[in-house]
Design a protein around this motif. Structure first.
Motif, short mmCIF file in Angstrom:
data_model
loop_
_atom_site.label_atom_id
_atom_site.label_comp_id
_atom_site.label_asym_id
_atom_site.label_seq_id
_atom_site.Cartn_x
_atom_site.Cartn_y
_atom_site.Cartn_z
N ALA A 5 0.82 -1.21 0.00
CA ALA A 5 0.00 0.00 0.00
C ALA A 5 0.85 1.25 0.00
O ALA A 5 0.56 2.22 -0.71
CB ALA A 5 -0.93 -0.01 1.21
N VAL A 6 1.92 1.26 0.79
CA VAL A 6 2.81 2.41 0.81
C VAL A 6 3.47 2.59 -0.55
O VAL A 6 3.59 3.72 -1.06
CB VAL A 6 3.86 2.27 1.93
CG1 VAL A 6 4.92 3.36 1.84
CG2 VAL A 6 3.18 2.32 3.30
N ALA A 7 3.87 1.49 -1.18
CA ALA A 7 4.48 1.57 -2.50
C ALA A 7 3.50 2.11 -3.53
O ALA A 7 3.90 2.75 -4.51
CB ALA A 7 4.98 0.19 -2.93
N ALA A 8 2.20 1.88 -3.33
CA ALA A 8 1.18 2.37 -4.25
C ALA A 8 0.86 3.85 -4.03
O ALA A 8 0.13 4.44 -4.83
CB ALA A 8 -0.09 1.54 -4.11
N GLY A 9 1.37 4.43 -2.96
CA GLY A 9 1.19 5.86 -2.74
C GLY A 9 0.02 6.22 -1.87
O GLY A 9 -0.53 7.31 -1.99
N VAL A 10 -0.35 5.34 -0.95
CA VAL A 10 -1.46 5.64 -0.04
C VAL A 10 -1.08 6.80 0.88
O VAL A 10 0.11 7.04 1.14
CB VAL A 10 -1.83 4.37 0.76
CG1 VAL A 10 -0.81 4.11 1.87
CG2 VAL A 10 -3.24 4.45 1.32
N ASP A 11 -2.08 7.54 1.36
CA ASP A 11 -1.81 8.72 2.18
C ASP A 11 -1.54 8.40 3.65
O ASP A 11 -0.99 9.22 4.38
CB ASP A 11 -2.99 9.69 2.09
CG ASP A 11 -3.16 10.22 0.68
OD1 ASP A 11 -2.32 11.04 0.26
OD2 ASP A 11 -4.10 9.80 -0.01
N GLY A 12 -1.95 7.23 4.10
CA GLY A 12 -1.72 6.85 5.49
C GLY A 12 -2.19 5.43 5.71
O GLY A 12 -2.85 4.83 4.85
N LEU A 13 -1.85 4.90 6.87
CA LEU A 13 -2.23 3.54 7.21
C LEU A 13 -3.10 3.54 8.46
O LEU A 13 -2.93 4.37 9.36
CB LEU A 13 -0.99 2.67 7.46
CG LEU A 13 -0.10 2.41 6.24
CD1 LEU A 13 1.15 1.65 6.68
CD2 LEU A 13 -0.84 1.63 5.17
N PHE A 14 -4.01 2.60 8.50
CA PHE A 14 -4.88 2.35 9.64
C PHE A 14 -4.51 0.97 10.16
O PHE A 14 -4.51 0.00 9.40
CB PHE A 14 -6.34 2.40 9.16
CG PHE A 14 -7.38 2.16 10.23
CD1 PHE A 14 -8.17 3.21 10.69
CD2 PHE A 14 -7.61 0.89 10.75
CE1 PHE A 14 -9.14 3.00 11.64
CE2 PHE A 14 -8.57 0.67 11.71
CZ PHE A 14 -9.35 1.72 12.16
N MET A 15 -4.18 0.89 11.44
CA MET A 15 -3.80 -0.41 12.02
C MET A 15 -4.40 -0.54 13.41
O MET A 15 -4.38 0.41 14.19
CB MET A 15 -2.28 -0.53 12.18
CG MET A 15 -1.47 -0.63 10.94
SD MET A 15 0.25 -0.99 11.42
CE MET A 15 1.11 -0.46 9.95
N GLU A 16 -4.89 -1.72 13.70
CA GLU A 16 -5.27 -2.02 15.08
C GLU A 16 -4.09 -2.74 15.72
O GLU A 16 -3.55 -3.70 15.15
CB GLU A 16 -6.56 -2.82 15.11
CG GLU A 16 -7.72 -1.95 14.66
CD GLU A 16 -9.08 -2.57 14.83
OE1 GLU A 16 -10.06 -1.81 14.94
OE2 GLU A 16 -9.19 -3.81 14.85
#
Length: 270
Positions: free
Chosen positions: A207-218
């Motif tokens: 996802a980061v490589a695809a250029g997402v703006d941020g991550l959501f993690m529990e």
């Protein structure tokens, strides 16, 4: 940006300890942090499952933890009547995936004046999320975030289509990738959901490589004994190493993401 925290509020002390630990890691890596935790898990496989402290007590805990840690907080709203009380405490209102098409809930959240994060339902295509954006805009909101969390793939399984990230970003608003819910196996153990938490690093890096703006993690210090979504949560002590990897990926691809956005006319997010 990292939106992270335990799946459900277990106690004030627990949320404070987990939130403080995540904040420390994020500050060390200069990553903006939003603390999340649910005051009510209304969508559970079994009616006997732990749901959390509820609206009133949950918001009281979130308000106190927010003040002690000095970080923004996010939680889910499930019904129109919860919006006003939640907006008094929360910095960001979240619409759960299964409620992402509930027009009255979307417009009530938009009219609260608070930013709204909408989880794209497992049953929606990424281009269908444009209708979510339109509903929020029609109620006066421009502080919109969309979150990808996987798509239904047969029974008790989800699959992530990375194409959904640039498609949803093309609507002009930030897009988060919900790593931990994307490894969920919904209802996969009969009266609860299973998960494949060992897949978290792979999907997060993609996802980061695809250029997402941020991550959501529990994230939880002891997922095996968590009262909700334990099989999908990241162990707290695994966060520093994973964040290092993700920042390395981000630094490597950022120039190319910006270049592709300029060529395509796609906005990288407001």
């Amino acid at each position: 940006m990292l939106v992270a925290g335990p799946c459900v509020i277990e106690s004030e002390d627990h949320l404070l300890r987990v939130g403080e630990a995540i904040r420390t890691v994020c500050e060390a890596h200069r990553v903006p942090f939003v603390l999340k935790s649910s005051f009510d898990k209304a969508n559970r496989s079994s009616g006997r499952a732990f749901r959390g402290p509820g609206l009133q007590e949950g918001l009281r805990i979130l308000e106190r933890v927010r003040a002690k840690l000095d970080v923004p907080v996010l939680s889910d709203v499930h019904d129109v009547h919860q919006v006003a009380a939640a907006a008094d405490v929360l910095d960001i209102l979240q619409i759960p995936a299964f409620l992402c098409r509930q027009t009255d809930l979307l417009t009530a959240a938009a009219r609260s004046g608070k930013p709204v994060n909408v989880k794209k339902g497992q049953f929606l295509s990424p281009w269908d999320a444009a209708n979510i954006v339109e509903k929020l805009q029609s109620a006066g909101s421009e502080a919109i975030v969309l979150t990808e969390r996987g798509s239904s793939f047969g029974y008790n399984n989800l699959v992530v289509d990375i194409r959904s990230l640039p498609i949803m970003r093309s609507f002009g608003y930030p897009v988060l990738f919900d790593v931990t819910h994307s490894v969920q196996l919904p209802g996969g153990v009969g009266d609860a959901s299973g998960g494949q938490s060992d897949m978290i690093p792979y999907l997060a890096r993609a996802a980061v490589a695809a250029g997402v703006d941020g991550l959501f993690m529990e994230i939880h210090p002891d997922p095996a004994n968590a009262p909700s979504d334990g099989p999908t949560m990241l162990r707290l002590d695994a966060l520093p190493g994973l964040l290092n990897q993700l920042l390395d990926v981000h630094r490597a691809v950022a120039p190319y993401i910006n270049q592709l956005s300029a060529i395509s006319g796609q906005q990288p997010g407001k």
